[in-house]
Design an enzyme around this catalytic site. Structure first.
Site, PDB file in Angstrom:
ATOM      1  N   TYR A 216       9.299  -9.257 -14.436  1.00 51.38           N
ATOM      2  CA  TYR A 216       8.082  -8.538 -14.071  1.00 51.38           C
ATOM      3  C   TYR A 216       6.933  -8.923 -15.003  1.00 51.38           C
ATOM      4  O   TYR A 216       5.841  -9.279 -14.559  1.00 51.38           O
ATOM      5  CB  TYR A 216       8.347  -7.036 -14.137  1.00 51.38           C
TER       6      TYR A 216
ATOM      7  N   LYS B 292       3.531 -11.229 -14.270  1.00 49.65           N
ATOM      8  CA  LYS B 292       2.185 -10.676 -14.474  1.00 49.65           C
ATOM      9  C   LYS B 292       1.344 -11.573 -15.383  1.00 49.65           C
ATOM     10  O   LYS B 292       0.140 -11.769 -15.141  1.00 49.65           O
ATOM     11  CB  LYS B 292       2.277  -9.257 -15.031  1.00 49.65           C
TER      12      LYS B 292
ATOM     13  N   GLY C 141       3.295   1.908  -2.083  1.00 47.29           N
ATOM     14  CA  GLY C 141       3.836   2.154  -3.417  1.00 47.29           C
ATOM     15  C   GLY C 141       3.102   3.306  -4.090  1.00 47.29           C
ATOM     16  O   GLY C 141       2.407   4.097  -3.452  1.00 47.29           O
ATOM     17  N   GLN C 142       3.218   3.386  -5.395  1.00 44.81           N
ATOM     18  CA  GLN C 142       2.667   4.509  -6.147  1.00 44.81           C
ATOM     19  C   GLN C 142       1.147   4.596  -6.054  1.00 44.81           C
ATOM     20  O   GLN C 142       0.579   5.684  -6.070  1.00 44.81           O
ATOM     21  CB  GLN C 142       3.077   4.405  -7.617  1.00 44.81           C
ATOM     22  N   LEU C 143       0.479   3.468  -5.927  1.00 44.96           N
ATOM     23  CA  LEU C 143      -0.969   3.444  -6.124  1.00 44.96           C
ATOM     24  C   LEU C 143      -1.790   3.269  -4.855  1.00 44.96           C
ATOM     25  O   LEU C 143      -2.953   3.675  -4.807  1.00 44.96           O
ATOM     26  CB  LEU C 143      -1.330   2.317  -7.098  1.00 44.96           C
TER      27      LEU C 143
ATOM     28  N   ASP D 141       1.773  -2.763   4.306  1.00 47.77           N
ATOM     29  CA  ASP D 141       3.069  -2.802   3.639  1.00 47.77           C
ATOM     30  C   ASP D 141       4.077  -3.357   4.639  1.00 47.77           C
ATOM     31  O   ASP D 141       3.720  -3.613   5.800  1.00 47.77           O
ATOM     32  CB  ASP D 141       3.489  -1.412   3.148  1.00 47.77           C
TER      33      ASP D 141
ATOM     34  N   GLY E 168       0.774  -1.238   0.000  1.00 46.43           N
ATOM     35  CA  GLY E 168       0.000   0.000   0.000  1.00 46.43           C
ATOM     36  C   GLY E 168       0.800   1.281   0.000  1.00 46.43           C
ATOM     37  O   GLY E 168       0.234   2.344  -0.237  1.00 46.43           O
TER      38      GLY E 168
END
Length: 378
Positions: A198, A202, A68-70, A91, A66
């Site tokens: 990465y 995904k 991070g960026q978003l 986090d 949580g």
């Protein structure tokens, strides 16, 4: 002897009601006990429809990764709709004071299955947003750690979501495509074959989530994010991070050194559109979803195009290009545009920000932030 089958049961259920998604698949499972279960469920659903309104209880949301960026911005949006106490950030890092003040925060390591399970049970979680991941460039620098967090952590989350019948959101990425994918535009369903850990992780997540949905009825939802541009979180090791840094540099030093070629076109999105897409997708009824993984798009631009748009506001901006071989190779393997027609048709996705609106908003927000922090503005 028939194999044991796990059936997804909603948290809000009473009298042992099964998730409708799981029930619909139970008719195809090769176990004789499911034929009687289906008849019993038909009777229960009829009773529920005729005598009980659907539950309006707010979801209980846990966001991993949580900080991070978003995560923080999504939590803010969800808390406005569902209440401060119903959205829990988590986090493995210590949060800053403003995050602590904004709502519940807990320590959660996605590699610690037992502790994550305790959190889900004790906090009565019904929605899980799984943002924990190492991004593209950082992942290439530490493949073993990326494999551990992005794949092992994902499996923990998938198992817990299935066990507790959670609505699970796992973001995917532009990086889930590879050099053999259609690039202009990239559709939802096509050859992917990414060449970064990465991207590989995904694609693995997309397929595992879809498998568990079709096999067991897991309410798995996934959006392929383009490059996400935001003010409040510093770049975190992604290939599209230049599109955030260039705004900070424009207002601080007036000079940006870009690690991609001037003509490298990639799909991008303002963070508020990204958050809104995520919330709208999570809220969409299952019956509207023809896919479990969707592209979402807003705009597509090159470093030179965004620099030219910034110069309309700051004519002095100077940009030099010094391509980094790792990030440039990654970017050259990615699509230049997303086809998001399925998301627009199925659940009404539409972006609010184009390039002009994004540049104006980013410059205003960063200028205000620097001014409030007592920093000079170029």
């Amino acid at each position: 002897m028939q194999p044991a089958v796990r059936v997804c049961v909603p948290t809000a259920a009473v009298l042992g009601l099964f998730c409708r998604g799981c029930l619909s698949r139970s008719q195809n499972w090769p176990s004789p006990r499911f034929s009687s279960l289906s008849r019993q469920m038909s009777r229960w659903n009829s009773m529920e429809t005729s005598s009980h309104p659907p539950s309006q209880e707010n979801p209980r949301v846990l966001i991993t990764g949580g900080l991070g960026q978003l995560g923080v911005g999504l939590a803010q949006m969800l808390r406005k709709q569902y209440g401060k106490e119903n959205v829990i950030l988590s986090d493995i890092k210590k949060p800053p004071p403003h995050v602590i003040a904004s709502g519940p925060f807990v320590y959660a390591d996605v590699l610690d299955y037992k502790h994550l399970r305790e959190l889900i049970v004790n906090k009565r979680i019904t929605w899980l947003v799984h943002y924990s991941a190492l991004l593209s460039a950082v992942g290439e620098a530490n493949v073993a750690l990326a494999r551990k967090i992005n794949i092992t952590g994902l499996h923990n989350v998938l198992d817990l979501a299935l066990e507790n019948c959670l609505r699970l959101f796992v973001p995917s990425t532009i990086g889930a495509f590879g050099p053999s994918s259609p690039r202009d535009p990239a559709p939802d369903l096509c050859v992917q074959r990414p060449r970064t850990i990465y991207g590989v992780s995904k694609v693995h997540g997309e397929l595992m989530g879809e498998y568990l949905h079709h096999k067991y009825g897991l309410d798995f939802r996934c959006l392929r994010y383009p490059g996400v541009i935001s003010v409040n979180t510093p770049p975190g090791g992604g290939t599209t991070d230049y599109a955030v840094q260039i705004f900070h540099d424009a207002l601080s030093t007036g000079h940006h050194e870009c690690y991609l070629r001037a003509d490298t076109r990639l799909p991008m999105m303002h963070i508020s559109d990204c958050h809104r897409a995520t919330v709208e997708f999570m809220q969409a009824p299952e019956c509207q979803l023809s896919l479990r993984t969707y592209n979402i798009a807003a705009m597509s631009f090159t470093p030179e195009e965004v620099a030219q748009e910034i110069r309309k506001h700051l004519p002095h901006l100077k940009v030099t290009y010094n391509p980094d071989s790792v990030r440039q190779t990654i970017a050259d393997s990615w699509p230049v545009r997303f086809d998001d027609s399925n998301a627009r048709r199925d659940w009404g996705w539409a972006p609010a920000f184009g390039l002009e609106e994004l540049v104006s908003d980013m410059l205003r927000s960063i200028r205000d932030k620097r001014t409030n922090e007592g920093l000079p503005v170029s």
